[in-house]
Design a protein around this motif. Structure first.
Motif, mmCIF file in Angstrom:
data_model
loop_
_atom_site.group_PDB
_atom_site.id
_atom_site.type_symbol
_atom_site.label_atom_id
_atom_site.label_comp_id
_atom_site.label_asym_id
_atom_site.label_seq_id
_atom_site.Cartn_x
_atom_site.Cartn_y
_atom_site.Cartn_z
ATOM 1 N N SER A 178 38.679 45.440 20.344
ATOM 2 C CA SER A 178 39.534 45.069 21.471
ATOM 3 C C SER A 178 40.522 46.171 21.833
ATOM 4 N N LEU A 179 40.913 46.981 20.852
ATOM 5 C CA LEU A 179 41.867 48.053 21.120
ATOM 6 C C LEU A 179 41.220 49.235 21.841
ATOM 7 N N LYS A 180 39.887 49.299 21.820
ATOM 8 C CA LYS A 180 39.188 50.452 22.389
ATOM 9 C C LYS A 180 38.447 50.111 23.675
ATOM 10 N N VAL A 181 38.728 48.980 24.284
ATOM 11 C CA VAL A 181 38.008 48.584 25.493
ATOM 12 C C VAL A 181 38.320 49.571 26.619
ATOM 13 N N PHE A 182 37.278 50.168 27.150
ATOM 14 C CA PHE A 182 37.457 51.129 28.251
ATOM 15 C C PHE A 182 36.395 50.961 29.335
ATOM 16 N N ASP A 183 35.093 51.127 28.947
ATOM 17 C CA ASP A 183 34.037 51.174 29.957
ATOM 18 C C ASP A 183 33.889 49.861 30.702
ATOM 19 N N LEU A 184 34.005 48.738 29.991
ATOM 20 C CA LEU A 184 33.918 47.449 30.685
ATOM 21 C C LEU A 184 35.067 47.291 31.681
ATOM 22 N N LEU A 185 36.255 47.649 31.260
ATOM 23 C CA LEU A 185 37.426 47.524 32.127
ATOM 24 C C LEU A 185 37.344 48.489 33.303
ATOM 25 N N TYR A 186 36.864 49.702 33.043
ATOM 26 C CA TYR A 186 36.749 50.710 34.098
ATOM 27 C C TYR A 186 35.769 50.259 35.172
ATOM 28 N N ALA A 187 34.670 49.630 34.755
ATOM 29 C CA ALA A 187 33.645 49.204 35.714
ATOM 30 C C ALA A 187 33.991 47.887 36.382
ATOM 31 N N MET A 188 34.841 47.076 35.758
ATOM 32 C CA MET A 188 35.057 45.716 36.254
ATOM 33 C C MET A 188 36.286 45.604 37.153
ATOM 34 N N THR A 189 37.460 45.865 36.632
ATOM 35 C CA THR A 189 38.691 45.642 37.394
ATOM 36 C C THR A 189 39.554 46.883 37.532
ATOM 37 N N GLY A 190 39.385 47.855 36.632
ATOM 38 C CA GLY A 190 40.313 48.975 36.619
ATOM 39 C C GLY A 190 41.682 48.501 36.157
ATOM 40 N N PRO A 191 42.722 49.264 36.426
ATOM 41 C CA PRO A 191 44.056 48.829 35.994
ATOM 42 C C PRO A 191 44.575 47.602 36.723
ATOM 43 N N GLY A 192 44.016 47.302 37.889
ATOM 44 C CA GLY A 192 44.449 46.130 38.637
ATOM 45 C C GLY A 192 45.755 46.363 39.362
ATOM 46 N N PRO A 193 46.132 45.438 40.242
ATOM 47 C CA PRO A 193 47.410 45.578 40.957
ATOM 48 C C PRO A 193 48.581 45.483 39.996
ATOM 49 N N ASN A 194 49.464 46.430 40.081
ATOM 50 C CA ASN A 194 50.662 46.460 39.239
ATOM 51 C C ASN A 194 50.286 46.525 37.754
#
Length: 327
Positions: free
Chosen positions: A259-275
């Motif tokens: 969970s501390l290393k999640v990157f590729d899923l987040l990058y492809a799905m939502t990115g940093p998101g608003p704010n």
């Protein structure tokens, strides 16, 4: 460990001095086989970790390299930023939700599969299939499914549900009553989407662990509990669940580290998101280093992540080695 040859001597002769046996050919081949791997790991893992740590204490925060000593100023700077504080809040809720979701669903699926059902192999393959998909592909698929204009929401709109809650990438944080430093405390609502995708991908892993643990419980203990009058629920909590404790500890450690290393899923799905509502430290490190050219601060974020992972991994490895030494 080398051994000494026994001393031999004929009658009337002085005994021959013991000499060390030569290293066996198999051992020599084993050493020669391991040397390239040791060198590669030493260079591309430990040397790069040392280099990253050194960069984190430098002034290299522009495209031009500057390795002048900067002390802990980069670490102070990242902890004072709004984005990194948001990352720590998101990481806390994401890690807890991800771990609990995978453990609960994984154990539930393992119990179902352990009931000697028909087509057990098919169900095991279905549950483990998400682990075979790359995290980037998982993020793209779930982004399409959960987006407010496509996927599930589009199907519901065609069915007549016109007033659907817009929670995907929502900037809301619940509750909205308190602040911590520069950020608003509470659970980011948009983080639910990332949790759903991550839990979907990792639940099969915990199911496999728990299924192996369930199959290792001796039937004699279960039968003894039934003879004593314990029902199925009591047998599970009194006999089966204690035997699953090592499995649970292993799953918790591995899920926390992941969970501390999640990157590729987040990058492809939502990115940093608003704010930065769905931002996590690994994505922050990537953006800071390779898009913002702030290499020293990006390295500082990477070292913070390394320390957080080691906090969970090192005690587990030490306890495992102690248990192996006792056997």
């Amino acid at each position: 460990m080398s051994t000494l040859e026994p001393t031999t001597a004929l009658p009337g002769e002085h005994p021959v001095k013991p000499r060390r046996r030569r290293m066996s050919r198999d051992r020599l081949y084993a050493v020669l086989t391991l040397i390239p791997s040791i060198i590669l790991v030493g260079v591309f893992v430990y040397a790069f970790i040392f280099w990253t740590g050194w960069v984190s204490f430098s002034k290299w925060n522009s495209f031009i390299q500057n390795m002048s000593w900067n002390g802990f100023r980069n670490y102070t700077a990242i902890f004072e930023t709004f984005r990194f504080q948001s990352d720590l809040r998101n990481m806390l809720f994401f890690t807890v939700g991800f771990m609990l979701g995978c453990l609960i669903l994984g154990m539930f699926l393992a119990i179902l599969v352990d009931q000697k059902i028909r087509f057990e192999g098919v169900f095991r393959s279905i549950y483990l299939y998400p682990m075979a998909i790359s995290a980037a592909a998982t993020g793209i698929v779930w982004d399409w499914l959960l987006n407010s204009t496509t996927g599930i929401n589009l199907i519901l709109k065609h069915l007549g549900f016109k007033h659907l809650p817009q929670w995907y990438l929502s900037p809301k944080i619940l509750p909205q009553s308190f602040h911590v430093a520069q950020i608003q405390g509470g659970f980011p609502l948009a983080l639910i989407a990332v949790l759903i995708a991550s839990i979907w991908q990792w639940t099969g892993f915990t199911m496999a662990l728990y299924l192996a643990g369930l199959r290792s419980v001796p039937e004699e203990l279960k039968e003894a509990a039934r003879i004593d009058g314990a029902g199925s629920v009591r047998t599970f909590f009194s006999v089966v669940l204690p035997h699953l404790r090592p499995i649970t500890v292993t799953a918790i450690i591995m899920l926390m580290a992941s969970s501390l290393k999640v990157f590729d899923l987040l990058y492809a799905m939502t990115g940093p998101g608003p704010n930065f509502i769905t931002d996590l430290p690994a994505l922050n490190m990537f953006n800071t280093t390779f898009q913002g050219d702030e290499y020293a601060q990006g390295a500082a974020i990477a070292m913070v992540l390394l320390v957080l992972v080691m906090v969970f991994i090192v005690p587990y490895l030490v306890s495992t080695l102690k248990q192996e030494a006792k056997k």
